[in-house]
Design a protein around this motif. Structure first.
Motif, PDB file in Angstrom:
ATOM      1  N   VAL A 108       0.861  -1.193  -0.099  1.00 43.86           N
ATOM      2  CA  VAL A 108      -0.001   0.193   0.089  1.00 43.86           C
ATOM      3  C   VAL A 108       1.014   1.244   0.231  1.00 43.86           C
ATOM      4  O   VAL A 108       1.862   1.463   0.889  1.00 43.86           O
ATOM      5  CB  VAL A 108      -0.810   0.102   1.214  1.00 43.86           C
ATOM      6  N   VAL A 109       0.648   2.107  -1.172  1.00 43.29           N
ATOM      7  CA  VAL A 109       1.420   3.367  -0.951  1.00 43.29           C
ATOM      8  C   VAL A 109       0.385   4.674  -0.832  1.00 43.29           C
ATOM      9  O   VAL A 109      -0.260   4.643  -1.915  1.00 43.29           O
ATOM     10  CB  VAL A 109       2.349   3.528  -2.015  1.00 43.29           C
ATOM     11  N   TYR A 110       0.128   5.016   0.395  1.00 37.79           N
ATOM     12  CA  TYR A 110      -0.901   6.185   0.393  1.00 37.79           C
ATOM     13  C   TYR A 110      -0.135   7.671  -0.041  1.00 37.79           C
ATOM     14  O   TYR A 110       0.951   7.666   0.558  1.00 37.79           O
ATOM     15  CB  TYR A 110      -1.717   6.045   1.622  1.00 37.79           C
ATOM     16  N   ALA A 111      -0.932   8.384  -0.396  1.00 37.43           N
ATOM     17  CA  ALA A 111      -0.432   9.906  -0.592  1.00 37.43           C
ATOM     18  C   ALA A 111      -1.059  10.649   0.259  1.00 37.43           C
ATOM     19  O   ALA A 111      -2.057  10.815   0.624  1.00 37.43           O
ATOM     20  CB  ALA A 111      -0.983  10.123  -2.105  1.00 37.43           C
ATOM     21  N   THR A 112      -0.058  11.456   1.181  1.00 37.47           N
ATOM     22  CA  THR A 112      -0.625  12.228   2.133  1.00 37.47           C
ATOM     23  C   THR A 112      -0.318  13.760   1.734  1.00 37.47           C
ATOM     24  O   THR A 112       0.407  14.103   1.114  1.00 37.47           O
ATOM     25  CB  THR A 112       0.364  11.971   3.213  1.00 37.47           C
ATOM     26  N   ARG A 113      -1.509  14.512   2.037  1.00 33.24           N
ATOM     27  CA  ARG A 113      -1.317  15.870   1.410  1.00 33.24           C
ATOM     28  C   ARG A 113      -0.709  16.751   2.369  1.00 33.24           C
ATOM     29  O   ARG A 113      -1.151  16.719   3.700  1.00 33.24           O
ATOM     30  CB  ARG A 113      -2.796  16.429   1.244  1.00 33.24           C
TER      31      ARG A 113
ATOM     32  N   GLY B 291      -6.304  10.937   1.946  1.00 31.85           N
ATOM     33  CA  GLY B 291      -7.635  10.567   1.304  1.00 31.85           C
ATOM     34  C   GLY B 291      -7.780   9.209   0.878  1.00 31.85           C
ATOM     35  O   GLY B 291      -7.025   8.374   1.263  1.00 31.85           O
ATOM     36  N   ASP B 292      -8.447   8.995  -0.493  1.00 33.91           N
ATOM     37  CA  ASP B 292      -8.649   7.582  -0.804  1.00 33.91           C
ATOM     38  C   ASP B 292      -7.343   7.284  -2.067  1.00 33.91           C
ATOM     39  O   ASP B 292      -7.285   6.327  -2.391  1.00 33.91           O
ATOM     40  CB  ASP B 292      -9.862   7.390  -1.617  1.00 33.91           C
ATOM     41  N   PHE B 293      -6.873   8.577  -2.412  1.00 34.33           N
ATOM     42  CA  PHE B 293      -5.892   8.401  -3.438  1.00 34.33           C
ATOM     43  C   PHE B 293      -4.507   7.737  -2.768  1.00 34.33           C
ATOM     44  O   PHE B 293      -3.929   8.091  -1.836  1.00 34.33           O
ATOM     45  CB  PHE B 293      -5.567  10.016  -3.719  1.00 34.33           C
ATOM     46  N   ARG B 294      -4.558   6.511  -3.332  1.00 32.43           N
ATOM     47  CA  ARG B 294      -3.355   5.788  -2.920  1.00 32.43           C
ATOM     48  C   ARG B 294      -3.152   4.514  -4.004  1.00 32.43           C
ATOM     49  O   ARG B 294      -3.925   4.255  -4.919  1.00 32.43           O
ATOM     50  CB  ARG B 294      -3.471   5.224  -1.624  1.00 32.43           C
ATOM     51  N   LEU B 295      -2.027   3.686  -3.817  1.00 34.33           N
ATOM     52  CA  LEU B 295      -2.011   2.525  -4.778  1.00 34.33           C
ATOM     53  C   LEU B 295      -1.862   1.205  -3.797  1.00 34.33           C
ATOM     54  O   LEU B 295      -1.631   1.225  -2.765  1.00 34.33           O
ATOM     55  CB  LEU B 295      -0.404   2.784  -5.429  1.00 34.33           C
TER      56      LEU B 295
END
Ligand code: UDP
Ligand code: MG
Length: 327
Positions: free
Chosen positions: A122-127, A161-165
């Motif tokens: 899981v690679v999540y994108a943190t703003r 958010g939900d933006f992630r791989l």
């Protein structure tokens, strides 16, 4: 370490609800980014009951590019369910949910993929910043993420958010979670697996307006908390306990003061305050219990999560065969 073959398929999941003015720009930016990665990819748009011409635009895109795939839900089910439909249908070895309004810049995707290649599931994108959103929205979002962090035992990454791989393994795990009340950010974390993050700046919406007003956001927050924490129920216990202790102390005080000084004034104000306060506490805790019972009720109906009224590119058996040697 995981082997990610260059032939692996990457699925981009895009829930869309009245996003007509964003579709083309989204498609072009995404195509540019994805063609640079060298991976095979599919763009799965989930039409969440749009009332504008979003669906027509999607079909005309699909006429030109077969990598555009469409799931058309039977009505508006909300973003969480739309994403679930996407997860159920996509075939990718890596899956990336992303908003259609370009607030999550597609240009971050190569970074997500790079981490995936390193072996993260899981690679999540943190703003780090959110541009183009109101102060109030930023402040409430900030508070919400911190509040949830305190309340729930599972680590939901903040400002994410939900933006992630997610890798196929994670998606297959997620697909087994079929609850009606879906707080996807929580579920994403709940399944676990090896996780890491990258940071990005959240951009303003490309066009159109947000679909979430404060009432929706409030309900979303309640969903997030009740899905992952019993704390509100426990608060009732501790509040009740605290008030009982206070009541005992108060009774002792009244008792002794009456013995010592008599009781010249009937205690109307203290009586009213106590009654009203207790009434308030009881109603609130009943409400909290009601929130949970309502959810139990909903879950117990075991309805399907969504209905699909049309699909393009995702019919069984027609899919391009997956390459071997992945995962
Ligand atoms: N969305 C959806 N169903 C809904 C509401 C929103 O599929 O009922 C989609 C919307 O089209 C967008 C994404 O979810 O792609 C995020 O929505 P929005 O930008 O309105 O949310 P915000 O960024 O303001 O939180
Ligand atoms: Mg948005």
């Amino acid at each position: 370490m995981k082997k990610t073959a260059k032939g692996s398929l990457v699925s981009i999941l895009v829930p869309v609800y009245n996003e007509s003015p964003n579709i083309l720009e989204f498609y072009f930016r995404m195509t540019r980014v994805m063609s640079q990665t060298g991976y095979r990819y599919e763009m799965v748009f989930i039409n969440d009951g749009s009332r504008d011409d979003t669906l027509d635009k999607l079909y005309s895109l699909r006429d030109k590019d077969q990598r555009v795939k469409i799931i058309d839900l039977s009505r508006n089910f909300g973003k969480e369910i739309a994403m679930t439909a996407g997860l159920d249908h996509c075939r990718g070895d890596a899956v990336i949910p992303i908003d259609a309004d370009l607030q999550d810049p597609p240009e971050v995707i190569p970074e997500l993929i790079a981490k995936w290649e390193e072996g993260y599931e899981v690679v999540y994108a943190t703003r780090t910043r959110r541009d183009g959103e109101t102060l109030l929205k930023k402040a409430t979002a900030h508070l919400f993420y911190r509040f949830v962090k305190r309340l729930t035992p599972i680590p939901i990454p903040k400002d994410t958010g939900d933006f992630r791989l997610m890798s196929r393994k994670v998606v297959d795990a997620l697909k087994q979670l079929r609850e009606q009340h879906r707080f996807m950010k929580g579920l994403f974390s709940w399944v676990g697996f090896r996780q890491t993050s990258v940071t990005y700046r959240r951009e303003p919406r490309y066009a159109g307006r947000t679909k979430f007003n404060y009432w929706k956001l409030w309900n979303f927050a309640v969903e997030g908390i009740t899905s992952f924490s019993f704390m509100p129920l426990q608060v009732a216990t501790y509040l009740g306990f605290g008030i009982s202790l206070f009541a005992i102390a108060f009774a002792l005080y009244l008792f002794t003061s009456t013995l010592l000084y008599g009781n010249p004034v009937p205690g109307y104000p203290s009586l009213m305050v106590t009654v009203l306060f207790l009434g308030g506490v009881q109603l609130t805790t009943l409400g909290v219990i009601g929130e949970y019972i309502g959810r139990i009720y909903n879950e117990s109906k075991r309805r399907p999560l969504y209905f699909v009224q049309g699909k393009a590119g995702l019919e069984d058996g027609k899919e391009i065969s997956r390459l071997e040697g992945v995962n």
